[in-house]
Design a protein around this motif. Structure first.
Motif, PDB file in Angstrom:
ATOM      1  N   ASP A  94      32.307  75.873 -37.427  1.00 37.33           N
ATOM      2  CA  ASP A  94      30.951  76.322 -37.105  1.00 37.33           C
ATOM      3  C   ASP A  94      30.816  77.828 -37.332  1.00 37.33           C
ATOM      4  N   ASP A  97      30.893  78.691 -41.049  1.00 34.25           N
ATOM      5  CA  ASP A  97      29.631  78.348 -41.723  1.00 34.25           C
ATOM      6  C   ASP A  97      28.563  79.415 -41.469  1.00 34.25           C
ATOM      7  N   ILE A  98      28.487  79.892 -40.211  1.00 35.90           N
ATOM      8  CA  ILE A  98      27.466  80.881 -39.869  1.00 35.90           C
ATOM      9  C   ILE A  98      27.781  82.234 -40.516  1.00 35.90           C
ATOM     10  N   THR A 102      25.367  84.033 -43.135  1.00 32.82           N
ATOM     11  CA  THR A 102      24.937  85.420 -42.904  1.00 32.82           C
ATOM     12  C   THR A 102      25.174  86.262 -44.143  1.00 32.82           C
ATOM     13  N   ASP A 132      24.274  81.643 -34.113  1.00 31.98           N
ATOM     14  CA  ASP A 132      23.419  81.380 -35.274  1.00 31.98           C
ATOM     15  C   ASP A 132      22.291  82.410 -35.353  1.00 31.98           C
ATOM     16  N   GLU A 133      21.669  82.726 -34.200  1.00 35.11           N
ATOM     17  CA  GLU A 133      20.597  83.728 -34.195  1.00 35.11           C
ATOM     18  C   GLU A 133      21.149  85.130 -34.432  1.00 35.11           C
TER      19      GLU A 133
END
Length: 229
Positions: A94, A97-98, A102, A132-133
């Protein structure tokens, strides 16, 4: 691997661990010594069992290949985020991936992200901002021309202002009619939290009273525009 062994309570399986490192080196076309350096990072960051160590080392290799960096740098960024968001349920995949998204969405590299993500990841997790944010915010700021390290500092300034409110910021939030606290930030998410502030039509002077630092103000103005899109 001798250096790696200094981090381990049980060194009875060092030969097996060395073989696993060599196998991963072959799989990803990297030098074994580079794999060992990355493994050292992973173990020192807290990965205590062999399965977790090998999983994180494999993910770090994939991130290094995709992000065109060395595996130790990728492992450093990966483990920094995993530790900051411990308990969130995020896996190494995870996080990888982020970080990759980015890099792809902004003007930054995996190397730059890995070197500076520690400046903001912990306070982001403390204030309820999802990774994620956080990644989306960093990508947006770098795309706006703010370099990666400055983007991290700016976001830390924003979150610090919310976490440690001043009398001035409390007064200004009341004047603008917005909730300016960690409860609101966690409930709304970073995007909507900043969009709500931007939608008040606050002037630069009013925003400076809310966020204080110039770095934080720049981030708010960049991220709050267009409803945080």
């Amino acid at each position: 691997m001798a250096e790696v062994s200094t981090l381990m309570d049980d060194t009875s399986n060092m030969n097996g661990l060395a073989d696993a490192v060599k196998d991963i080196a072959i799989q990803f076309g990297k030098m074994p010594v580079d794999q060992a350096k990355a493994l050292y990072q992973i173990i020192s960051a807290g990965a205590s069992d062999a399965a977790t160590q090998m999983e994180q080392l494999t993910v770090a290799n994939k991130l290094a290949v995709g992000g065109v960096t060395d595996v130790a740098t990728a492992a450093d960024g990966l483990t920094t985020v995993l530790n900051a968001y411990a308990g969130s349920g995020m896996s190494a995949n995870d996080v990888s991936d982020i970080l990759f998204a980015t890099m792809k969405g902004g003007k930054t590299t995996i190397g730059e992200l890995s070197q500076s993500i520690g400046n903001v990841a912990t306070i982001a997790a403390q204030t309820g901002v999802g990774f994620d944010e956080l990644g989306a915010a960093v990508g947006t700021l770098t795309k706006a021309g703010i370099n990666t390290s400055q983007s991290m500092d700016a976001l830390r300034g924003v979150l610090s202002a919310v976490l440690k409110q001043s009398d001035q910021s409390v007064k200004m939030a009341k004047e603008l009619g917005v909730e300016f606290n960690t409860t609101a930030l966690e409930a709304k998410g970073l995007r909507n939290f900043l969009a709500d502030i931007a939608n008040t039509g606050a002037t630069s002077e009013q925003l400076s009273k809310l966020f204080g630092r110039v770095e934080g103000l720049n981030a708010v103005m960049a991220l709050g525009s267009q409803g945080g899109a």
